[in-house]
Write an enzyme that holds these catalytic residues in place. Sequence first.
Site, PDB file in Angstrom:
ATOM      1  N   TRP A   1      39.386  37.204  40.420  1.00 38.62           N
ATOM      2  CA  TRP A   1      39.325  35.781  40.800  1.00 38.62           C
ATOM      3  C   TRP A   1      39.054  35.573  42.283  1.00 38.62           C
ATOM      4  O   TRP A   1      38.847  34.440  42.716  1.00 38.62           O
ATOM      5  CB  TRP A   1      40.640  35.095  40.423  1.00 38.62           C
ATOM      6  CG  TRP A   1      40.815  34.884  38.955  1.00 38.62           C
ATOM      7  CD1 TRP A   1      39.919  35.140  37.966  1.00 38.62           C
ATOM      8  CD2 TRP A   1      41.981  34.347  38.306  1.00 38.62           C
ATOM      9  NE1 TRP A   1      40.445  34.804  36.744  1.00 38.62           N
ATOM     10  CE2 TRP A   1      41.714  34.318  36.922  1.00 38.62           C
ATOM     11  CE3 TRP A   1      43.229  33.902  38.750  1.00 38.62           C
ATOM     12  CZ2 TRP A   1      42.641  33.849  35.990  1.00 38.62           C
ATOM     13  CZ3 TRP A   1      44.151  33.442  37.830  1.00 38.62           C
ATOM     14  CH2 TRP A   1      43.864  33.415  36.469  1.00 38.62           C
ATOM     15  N   LYS A   2      39.138  36.616  43.082  1.00 38.44           N
ATOM     16  CA  LYS A   2      38.928  36.496  44.541  1.00 38.44           C
ATOM     17  C   LYS A   2      39.883  35.426  45.089  1.00 38.44           C
ATOM     18  O   LYS A   2      40.990  35.294  44.582  1.00 38.44           O
ATOM     19  CB  LYS A   2      37.446  36.217  44.831  1.00 38.44           C
ATOM     20  CG  LYS A   2      36.540  37.219  44.091  1.00 38.44           C
ATOM     21  CD  LYS A   2      35.114  37.181  44.503  1.00 38.44           C
ATOM     22  CE  LYS A   2      34.343  38.217  43.681  1.00 38.44           C
ATOM     23  NZ  LYS A   2      32.953  38.343  44.082  1.00 38.44           N
TER      24      LYS A   2
ATOM     25  N   HIS B   1      36.502  46.749  47.461  1.00 41.38           N
ATOM     26  CA  HIS B   1      35.522  45.761  47.000  1.00 41.38           C
ATOM     27  C   HIS B   1      34.529  45.494  48.142  1.00 41.38           C
ATOM     28  O   HIS B   1      34.901  45.526  49.316  1.00 41.38           O
ATOM     29  CB  HIS B   1      36.235  44.468  46.592  1.00 41.38           C
ATOM     30  CG  HIS B   1      35.304  43.496  45.950  1.00 41.38           C
ATOM     31  ND1 HIS B   1      34.476  42.670  46.678  1.00 41.38           N
ATOM     32  CD2 HIS B   1      35.029  43.237  44.644  1.00 41.38           C
ATOM     33  CE1 HIS B   1      33.743  41.942  45.848  1.00 41.38           C
ATOM     34  NE2 HIS B   1      34.060  42.266  44.605  1.00 41.38           N
TER      35      HIS B   1
ATOM     36  N   SER C   1      27.265  39.633  38.932  1.00 47.39           N
ATOM     37  CA  SER C   1      26.653  38.554  38.143  1.00 47.39           C
ATOM     38  C   SER C   1      26.701  38.805  36.639  1.00 47.39           C
ATOM     39  O   SER C   1      25.755  38.474  35.912  1.00 47.39           O
ATOM     40  CB  SER C   1      25.214  38.292  38.619  1.00 47.39           C
ATOM     41  OG  SER C   1      25.228  37.822  39.959  1.00 47.39           O
TER      42      SER C   1
HETATM   43  P1  PGA Z   1      30.328  38.203  40.442  1.00 54.05           P
HETATM   44  O1  PGA Z   1      31.341  39.130  41.284  1.00 54.05           O
HETATM   45  O2  PGA Z   1      30.578  38.477  38.987  1.00 54.05           O
HETATM   46  O3  PGA Z   1      30.680  36.793  40.839  1.00 54.05           O
HETATM   47  O4  PGA Z   1      28.951  38.587  40.836  1.00 54.05           O
HETATM   48  C1  PGA Z   1      31.589  40.451  40.900  1.00 54.05           C
HETATM   49  C2  PGA Z   1      32.632  41.073  41.793  1.00 54.05           C
HETATM   50  O5  PGA Z   1      32.666  40.752  42.989  1.00 54.05           O
HETATM   51  O6  PGA Z   1      33.441  41.902  41.341  1.00 54.05           O
END
Ligand code: PGA
Length: 267
Positions: A10-11, A99, A216
Amino acid sequence: MRIPLVAGNWKMNKTIGEALTFSSGLSAFLKEETRKPGWPEILIFPPFTALPALSGALAETEVKVGAQNLSWEKRGAFTGEISGSMLKDAGCEYVIAGHSERRHIFGETDEVVGRKVRAALDADLHPILCVGETFEQREAGETLAVCRTMTEMGLAPVTPDEVGSVVVAYEPVWAIGTGRDAKPDDAEEVIDSIRDTMARMFKDAAKDVRILYGGSVKSINIRGFMLKETIDGALIGGSSLDPEEFLRIVVEVQKTRPAPKSFGQGE
Ligand code: PGA
């Protein structure tokens, strides 16, 4: 036996209340669906603040929680840092190390990432080591070499006995959050090369290490990745924020690559 893994990162998104709303959508679905065979392992990486509440809310399901980062230190005067044992205490089983946003925005080096992988194992957490090239590195033909170095340095402090509990995520930096996913064939080539690197380091034990694709991933493109036998699942950012889209991805993984034994069916 490598059980497929679907992990949502989720960041820096969602308050505690929003995390609980997400989990009620997920729990309702899981109660009905988990009897179906072949479920992948499911993991959520919320922000630190939501970890205890989310792990409590998901306790009745098989969904696990993890943290997005940890300190390489065990305790002490390190303002703003969080240790592996604190994460364990908050209900985590996994933690992400290295990450690309940590590497590129916060300056984490391969050496720091290796120390974090070590700290995770010392706290009895499964590290998810992220590796991946930038667009410029890909254009310069350096992808495999860059991922090899990141894998070697990130896993340098790991022994062959321990490596089975590590997960690696191949996340091309240019594909993260951009909507430009890698081609499954390209992801396969890099992931095979990462596994070769691990085989040189850990011999047979490398076969047990799960390697995910990230960048993505959506419900409409996950199938292409899961059709590749070498890809063991996905690390998902943006598409993991919506419970319905996240579950669509989980269901696609279940259909495309049924787990030998469902995560929801006990031992
Ligand atoms: P994203 O991010 O699916 O929004 O590209 C992937 C990640 O950072 O693990």
